[in-house]
Scaffold this motif. Structure first.
Motif, PDB file in Angstrom:
ATOM      1  N   ASN A 103     -24.641 -48.611 -35.779  1.00 31.71           N
ATOM      2  CA  ASN A 103     -24.416 -47.629 -34.710  1.00 31.71           C
ATOM      3  C   ASN A 103     -23.428 -46.562 -35.161  1.00 31.71           C
ATOM      4  OD1 ASN A 103     -21.965 -48.910 -34.681  1.00 31.71           O
ATOM      5  ND2 ASN A 103     -22.107 -49.683 -32.590  1.00 31.71           N
ATOM      6  N   GLY A 104     -23.511 -46.168 -36.413  1.00 30.85           N
ATOM      7  CA  GLY A 104     -22.585 -45.134 -36.878  1.00 30.85           C
ATOM      8  C   GLY A 104     -22.901 -44.683 -38.287  1.00 30.85           C
ATOM      9  N   ASN A 105     -21.894 -44.172 -38.951  1.00 28.14           N
ATOM     10  CA  ASN A 105     -22.023 -43.580 -40.280  1.00 28.14           C
ATOM     11  C   ASN A 105     -21.653 -44.607 -41.340  1.00 28.14           C
ATOM     12  OD1 ASN A 105     -21.876 -42.100 -42.622  1.00 28.14           O
ATOM     13  ND2 ASN A 105     -20.469 -40.559 -41.838  1.00 28.14           N
ATOM     14  N   GLU A 106     -22.647 -45.159 -42.014  1.00 30.50           N
ATOM     15  CA  GLU A 106     -22.427 -46.083 -43.116  1.00 30.50           C
ATOM     16  C   GLU A 106     -23.268 -45.638 -44.305  1.00 30.50           C
ATOM     17  OE1 GLU A 106     -23.427 -47.604 -40.017  1.00 30.50           O
ATOM     18  OE2 GLU A 106     -21.387 -48.030 -39.389  1.00 30.50           O
ATOM     19  N   GLY A 116     -20.672 -42.298 -57.435  1.00 26.73           N
ATOM     20  CA  GLY A 116     -22.016 -42.819 -57.188  1.00 26.73           C
ATOM     21  C   GLY A 116     -22.715 -42.100 -56.063  1.00 26.73           C
ATOM     22  N   ILE A 117     -24.039 -42.225 -56.041  1.00 22.45           N
ATOM     23  CA  ILE A 117     -24.840 -41.674 -54.949  1.00 22.45           C
ATOM     24  C   ILE A 117     -24.728 -42.603 -53.741  1.00 22.45           C
ATOM     25  CG2 ILE A 117     -27.208 -41.237 -54.162  1.00 22.45           C
ATOM     26  CD1 ILE A 117     -26.475 -39.087 -55.977  1.00 22.45           C
ATOM     27  N   GLU A 118     -24.673 -42.020 -52.560  1.00 24.62           N
ATOM     28  CA  GLU A 118     -24.700 -42.808 -51.324  1.00 24.62           C
ATOM     29  C   GLU A 118     -26.067 -42.695 -50.669  1.00 24.62           C
ATOM     30  OE1 GLU A 118     -23.003 -42.689 -46.768  1.00 24.62           O
ATOM     31  OE2 GLU A 118     -21.793 -41.758 -48.347  1.00 24.62           O
ATOM     32  N   LEU A 119     -26.714 -43.842 -50.463  1.00 22.00           N
ATOM     33  CA  LEU A 119     -27.915 -43.890 -49.639  1.00 22.00           C
ATOM     34  C   LEU A 119     -27.428 -43.935 -48.197  1.00 22.00           C
ATOM     35  CD1 LEU A 119     -30.955 -46.328 -50.159  1.00 22.00           C
ATOM     36  CD2 LEU A 119     -30.310 -45.308 -47.986  1.00 22.00           C
ATOM     37  N   GLY A 120     -27.592 -42.837 -47.490  1.00 22.87           N
ATOM     38  CA  GLY A 120     -27.000 -42.692 -46.171  1.00 22.87           C
ATOM     39  C   GLY A 120     -27.620 -43.601 -45.127  1.00 22.87           C
ATOM     40  N   ILE A 121     -26.760 -44.179 -44.285  1.00 19.93           N
ATOM     41  CA  ILE A 121     -27.195 -44.990 -43.146  1.00 19.93           C
ATOM     42  C   ILE A 121     -26.492 -44.422 -41.927  1.00 19.93           C
ATOM     43  CG2 ILE A 121     -27.335 -47.300 -42.157  1.00 19.93           C
ATOM     44  CD1 ILE A 121     -28.890 -47.036 -44.722  1.00 19.93           C
ATOM     45  N   ASP A 122     -27.040 -43.370 -41.351  1.00 16.40           N
ATOM     46  CA  ASP A 122     -26.415 -42.727 -40.205  1.00 16.40           C
ATOM     47  C   ASP A 122     -27.443 -42.623 -39.096  1.00 16.40           C
ATOM     48  OD1 ASP A 122     -25.157 -40.998 -38.356  1.00 16.40           O
ATOM     49  OD2 ASP A 122     -23.936 -40.139 -39.947  1.00 16.40           O
TER      50      ASP A 122
END
Length: 365
Positions: free
Chosen positions: A117-120, A137-143
């Motif tokens: 339920n947020g920005n991970e 590193g690259i971030e695979l966004g979970i937002d």
């Protein structure tokens, strides 16, 4: 609303006289196919299994041994997507230290299910030279904020590539989403809910152009995705981990990885998951609660009982003639039914288990 659902589920179990501690976690396991491929389960429904694989992120912290206490384990819950199926998950509920794997990974195929339920994010192929894991590193966004710009929403290579197609960003935060990350040599793929939404090659012209338009043009630009200052050479062996410092709540389950870091070559493959060769599932059992699970594999049809142990599995033609029968010895909840030689089409599936007989249908194609 999520908390209310969990409380009502546990209350229902209590009223039914069932102990959640006695229920079997049927989610955090490897299928026969994944076992044969060499996948490693990183969370087996125990808190220690997660802690054995992850530590806090700390700059230059090669000797780090602690993991923030905010990474805790949920109790046993019911899955709103699969009624009657119970599981455990690792979770966070507040802003805490980002983590990383204890060991470094080379080529890998990382798979998990999550809701949030947020920005991970999942950050990968980083070293410890910067104050945060996303610095190298690259971030695979979970937002889950659908009002965010495309290149920082779920599935994105954060700030570098937006996920395509867009419709797969409209997932429900109350549902479990599947995530798959494949890194092989200089190539990367992000998969969200079974759809490839991002793919790129490190330091290709497209990658250079995208980085030049991102925050990484000025934020740790000399070392972002590089082994040394400004050498434009990707990090082939690095850590990966979870971002948790923005305060959103994670829930993670079915966390497993296949990797070539241990010297076994060419197990990691780009492209779709090879588990549907010749076989696919058509439907679950006849009742509202799924009583079994079907999965096509290159070896045949993987049949899994949700409850109880298997006694036998039969495939019958629609006119009732027996096409295949497999008897089970010992206590197994799943098995592979070879389908070589069977004609393509729909078959009746009959499973005899320690809990009774279950019937459904399967499609051989």
């Amino acid at each position: 609303m999520r908390t209310s659902f969990y409380k009502s589920t546990l209350l229902s179990l209590a009223l039914a006289g069932l102990s959640t501690a006695a229920l079997k976690d049927s989610i955090n396991t490897l299928t026969y196919y994944e076992q044969a491929q060499g996948f490693k389960l990183l969370f087996d429904s125990t808190a220690n299994s997660f802690r054995n694989n992850f530590v806090n992120y700390a700059q230059n912290g090669t000797t780090t041994t602690t993991l923030n206490a905010g990474w805790t384990m949920d109790t046993t819950f019911s899955d709103p997507d699969r009624p009657g199926v119970f599981f455990r998950a690792i979770k966070t509920t507040a802003a805490i230290t980002d983590n990383r794997t204890k060991t470094m990974y080379k080529d890998m195929d990382l798979r998990m299910e999550y809701r949030n339920n947020g920005n991970e994010g999942v950050v990968y192929r980083f070293d410890l030279s910067y104050s945060s894991n996303w610095g190298t590193g690259i971030e695979l966004g979970i937002d889950d904020n659908l009002n965010q710009r495309g290149w920082i929403t779920a599935g994105a290579a954060y700030e570098v590539y937006a996920p395509i197609p867009q419709p797969y960003l409209t997932f429900n935060t109350g549902k479990w989403n599947t995530l798959r990350l494949v890194v092989k040599a200089d190539s990367v793929e992000h998969w969200l809910n079974g759809v490839k939404v991002v793919s790129f090659r490190y330091w290709s012209q497209s990658f250079r152009d995208s980085v030049a338009k991102s925050k990484w043009a000025t934020t740790n630009a000399a070392r972002f995705c590089q082994t040394a200052n400004n050498n434009k050479t990707y990090i082939p062996l690095g850590y990966w981990g979870f971002q948790a410092d923005h305060g959103g709540a994670w829930q993670i389950r079915k966390l497993r990885v296949l990797h070539d870091s241990d010297g076994t070559p060419n197990r990691v493959k780009l492209g779709p998951v090879d588990t549907v060769t010749g076989v696919s599932a058509l439907m679950y059992g006849p009742r509202a609660k799924p009583e079994f699970h079907l999965e096509g594999t290159s070896q045949g049809l993987l049949v899994s009982a949700v409850e109880g142990t298997l006694r036998s599995v039969e495939l019958l033609s629609l006119d009732g003639r027996l096409a295949k029968r497999v008897s089970v010895s010992g206590t197994k909840s799943d098995l592979i039914v070879e389908t070589n030689g069977l004609q393509k089409g729909v078959y009746l599936l009959k499973m005899r288990t320690s809990k009774g007989t279950i019937q459904g249908k399967a499609l051989i194609q």
